[in-house]
Design a protein around this motif. Structure first.
Motif, PDB file in Angstrom:
ATOM      1  N   TRP A  80      37.838  42.897  36.425  1.00  0.00           N
ATOM      2  CA  TRP A  80      38.550  42.742  34.897  1.00  0.00           C
ATOM      3  C   TRP A  80      39.915  42.105  35.497  1.00  0.00           C
ATOM      4  O   TRP A  80      40.214  41.207  34.451  1.00  0.00           O
ATOM      5  CB  TRP A  80      38.648  43.841  34.313  1.00  0.00           C
ATOM      6  N   ILE A  81      40.649  42.337  36.388  1.00  0.00           N
ATOM      7  CA  ILE A  81      41.889  41.533  36.641  1.00  0.00           C
ATOM      8  C   ILE A  81      41.602  40.194  36.968  1.00  0.00           C
ATOM      9  O   ILE A  81      42.180  39.210  36.564  1.00  0.00           O
ATOM     10  CB  ILE A  81      42.579  42.392  37.852  1.00  0.00           C
ATOM     11  N   ARG A  82      40.625  39.989  37.978  1.00  0.00           N
ATOM     12  CA  ARG A  82      40.035  38.720  38.338  1.00  0.00           C
ATOM     13  C   ARG A  82      39.648  37.868  37.176  1.00  0.00           C
ATOM     14  O   ARG A  82      39.799  36.508  37.116  1.00  0.00           O
ATOM     15  CB  ARG A  82      39.211  38.714  39.280  1.00  0.00           C
ATOM     16  N   SER A  83      39.021  38.346  36.279  1.00  0.00           N
ATOM     17  CA  SER A  83      38.580  37.607  35.003  1.00  0.00           C
ATOM     18  C   SER A  83      39.532  37.338  33.823  1.00  0.00           C
ATOM     19  O   SER A  83      39.331  36.634  32.912  1.00  0.00           O
ATOM     20  CB  SER A  83      37.513  38.531  34.244  1.00  0.00           C
ATOM     21  N   GLY A  84      40.926  37.869  34.099  1.00  0.00           N
ATOM     22  CA  GLY A  84      42.082  37.480  33.455  1.00  0.00           C
ATOM     23  C   GLY A  84      42.185  38.595  32.109  1.00  0.00           C
ATOM     24  O   GLY A  84      42.707  38.242  31.050  1.00  0.00           O
ATOM     25  N   TRP A  85      41.121  39.833  32.046  1.00  0.00           N
ATOM     26  CA  TRP A  85      41.117  40.729  30.899  1.00  0.00           C
ATOM     27  C   TRP A  85      42.457  41.667  31.082  1.00  0.00           C
ATOM     28  O   TRP A  85      42.826  42.441  30.161  1.00  0.00           O
ATOM     29  CB  TRP A  85      40.048  41.303  30.586  1.00  0.00           C
ATOM     30  N   LEU A  86      42.806  42.044  32.339  1.00  0.00           N
ATOM     31  CA  LEU A  86      43.998  42.912  32.538  1.00  0.00           C
ATOM     32  C   LEU A  86      44.823  42.130  33.581  1.00  0.00           C
ATOM     33  O   LEU A  86      44.513  41.403  34.251  1.00  0.00           O
ATOM     34  CB  LEU A  86      43.309  44.112  33.104  1.00  0.00           C
ATOM     35  N   ARG A  87      46.238  42.696  33.517  1.00  0.00           N
ATOM     36  CA  ARG A  87      47.169  42.033  34.593  1.00  0.00           C
ATOM     37  C   ARG A  87      47.685  43.215  35.211  1.00  0.00           C
ATOM     38  O   ARG A  87      48.010  44.358  34.953  1.00  0.00           O
ATOM     39  CB  ARG A  87      48.166  41.296  33.722  1.00  0.00           C
ATOM     40  N   GLU A  88      47.896  43.250  36.723  1.00  0.00           N
ATOM     41  CA  GLU A  88      48.480  44.263  37.467  1.00  0.00           C
ATOM     42  C   GLU A  88      49.613  43.540  38.148  1.00  0.00           C
ATOM     43  O   GLU A  88      49.862  42.401  38.669  1.00  0.00           O
ATOM     44  CB  GLU A  88      47.344  44.612  38.644  1.00  0.00           C
ATOM     45  N   MET A  89      50.676  44.334  38.136  1.00  0.00           N
ATOM     46  CA  MET A  89      52.173  44.102  38.873  1.00  0.00           C
ATOM     47  C   MET A  89      52.695  45.396  38.934  1.00  0.00           C
ATOM     48  O   MET A  89      52.862  46.311  38.220  1.00  0.00           O
ATOM     49  CB  MET A  89      52.926  43.073  37.827  1.00  0.00           C
ATOM     50  N   ASP A  90      53.313  45.288  40.236  1.00  0.00           N
ATOM     51  CA  ASP A  90      53.661  46.834  40.928  1.00  0.00           C
ATOM     52  C   ASP A  90      53.165  47.879  40.411  1.00  0.00           C
ATOM     53  O   ASP A  90      53.387  48.857  40.144  1.00  0.00           O
ATOM     54  CB  ASP A  90      55.154  46.944  40.025  1.00  0.00           C
ATOM     55  N   ASP A  91      51.646  47.873  40.847  1.00  0.00           N
ATOM     56  CA  ASP A  91      50.632  48.903  40.895  1.00  0.00           C
ATOM     57  C   ASP A  91      50.548  49.446  39.149  1.00  0.00           C
ATOM     58  O   ASP A  91      50.202  50.515  39.135  1.00  0.00           O
ATOM     59  CB  ASP A  91      51.166  50.054  41.462  1.00  0.00           C
TER      60      ASP A  91
END
Length: 486
Positions: A80-91
């Motif tokens: 989902w992060i790769r698809s652009g539906w979620l964003r991950e930063m600093d865990d």
């Protein structure tokens, strides 16, 4: 736009829109339900907690027979992060603008309201009236419009003075408070769009550095120009406008007090518990979102500066050139019908190859035994000396937090330097660190510039320190100081 133009436009959105891809995903109901539930109470969630929560939901679905695959929750989150539906930063995970749009679309299907309500018409009329006054170049026309508004207000004041108090009906109250929630719920979407545009700026500059032969000065000028354009976009201008309102003590205090007054009235029962909770912490949530945008912008600027200064773009361009040369040679050999095992004299400037094995590793010798022959045993003293008592005289962070909150309630939003000017620091660097801990604990907004704070240490020596500039407001503090993680 004709049919062919609209069809091409919607086809492009169908293929490129991240929000549309989420809505037509095979497991879209499960994905949307999980995202909505995960971020129902907070805008940022640790990746580990999200993984555990998703694993538990998937296991429950497998027991009910509605889920068959054995894929882990971490794999789905990364997808989902790769698809652009979620964003991950600093865990930590956050929603993206695409997921906000998709969730808002689904909520609109379930909570549809009549588009011709009096509340909508009133908002449109007020917006048109204010805009007509703002854009009119004729001073007489502006005065006439303002006089008309003044007369309307005066009639309402006269009616109240005469004892005539007009009450809204229950239907009107329900309609208006739900309209307030609908308008407030879309505010965070502007911040998501600003985050996306900042990341697009970062990507565009890096691509420009790799593909072109621009010099560092030209690249820095390009970065500054793109940042100026970013501030002029719809999302960027919305963020700048919100931040100006946040710094306006009168507007922010008035807005917070009026919102609290509405939620304390019986009409707030028309809201769900989630809607009531969202409006009650709206100012704190907006402050946190603005701090996140500042953090992302600052990290992007630092990353780009380090990328430009390190010369990594030149190295990437050299690697791309070398790979292109290798591909060209491979195509030439294939077109010539050369056998794969044929020896050639071709060489590429890749540098010498270094090979090693574990046998070449040199092991470190263990440290020699500590010599304790000259150590004398001493009896511990039961009476503390003056140095020990002086060390125990520390700054109490909770008292600093209470003093800060009381000062903000009395004087409005302030920085640490402004608070120190009203309450001089006399315990040295430890007291200054206590103020910084309080600012970090409540999630104060970090501004782009820095400020200087003068203080005295315990010996009376005057010192001066340069610290990040935090904007603290009283609404960031919890009701009880004991709840703060200090």
């Amino acid at each position: 736009m004709n049919f062919q133009g609209l069809q091409a436009k919607y086809r492009r959105l169908f293929q490129e829109s991240t929000a549309w891809k989420l809505l037509r995903a095979d497991n879209a109901p499960i994905i949307l339900a999980f995202i909505a539930d995960l971020f129902s109470d907070e805008s940022e969630v640790p990746f580990g907690r999200a993984r555990v929560a998703l694993d538990a939901e998937l296991e429950r679905c497998r027991e009910l027979g509605i889920w068959e695959t054995e894929t882990t929750g971490a794999a789905y989150l990364n997808q989902w992060i790769r698809s652009g539906w979620l964003r991950e930063m600093d865990d930590k995970l956050t929603k993206t603008d695409a997921s906000e749009v998709a969730l808002r679309f689904c909520q609109g299907l379930d909570q549809r309201s009549t588009g011709t309500t009096a509340s909508h018409l009133r908002i449109v009329q007020e917006a048109v009236r204010d805009f007509a006054v703002a854009v009119s170049p004729n001073a007489d026309e502006r005065i006439a419009l303002l006089e008309q508004r003044k007369s309307e207000l005066q009639r309402e004041i006269d009616a109240l003075n005469a004892g005539v108090v007009t009450q809204l009906s229950e239907v009107q109250q329900r309609e208006r408070i739900r309209e307030i929630y609908q308008l407030a719920s879309v505010l965070t979407g502007d911040f998501r769009r600003v985050e996306d545009e900042i990341r697009e700026l970062d990507q565009a500059v890096r691509v420009q550095m790799i593909e072109g032969g621009s010099k560092r000065g030209d690249l820095l000028l390009s970065v500054m120009e793109k940042e100026m354009l970013l501030a002029e976009t719809d999302a960027g201008s919305a963020f700048e406008g919100f931040f100006q309102l946040l710094c306006d003590q009168n507007r922010s205090t008035e807005f917070k007090d009026q919102l609290r007054s509405i939620l304390n009235r019986p009409v707030s029962a028309q809201l769900t518990q989630q809607q009531h909770q969202f409006l009650s912490r709206l100012m704190r949530e907006l402050s946190h979102e603005s701090e996140r945008v500042f953090h992302i912008r600052r990290r992007t600027e630092e990353s780009l500066r380090a990328y430009i200064e390190s010369g990594a773009a030149l190295e990437n361009r050299a690697v791309d050139k070398l790979l292109h040369q290798l591909e060209r040679l491979a195509i030439d050999l294939k077109e010539a019908g050369t056998e794969p095992k044929t020896s050639t004299s071709l060489s590429l400037p890749v540098g010498p190859i270094q090979m090693s094995s574990p046998d070449n590793m040199r092991l470190r010798m263990p440290d020699e035994k500590l010599n304790t022959s000259g150590v004398e045993e001493q009896t511990n003293s039961r009476i503390p000396n003056a140095l020990m008592l002086d060390c125990l005289d520390t700054v109490k962070v909770k008292e600093i937090a209470m003093l800060t909150r009381d000062t903000l309630l009395k004087h409005g939003p302030m920085t640490i330097a402004s608070i120190a000017a009203r309450h001089p620091l006399t315990s040295g660097l430890e007291e200054l660190v206590a103020y910084l801990r309080v600012a970090r604990s409540v999630g104060a907004t970090t501004l782009n510039d820095k400020e200087k704070v003068a203080f005295l240490d315990k010996q009376g020596v005057r010192l001066e320190a340069t610290i990040p500039k935090f904007l603290l407001t009283a609404d960031l503090f919890p009701d009880s100081i004991e709840e703060m993680a200090l």
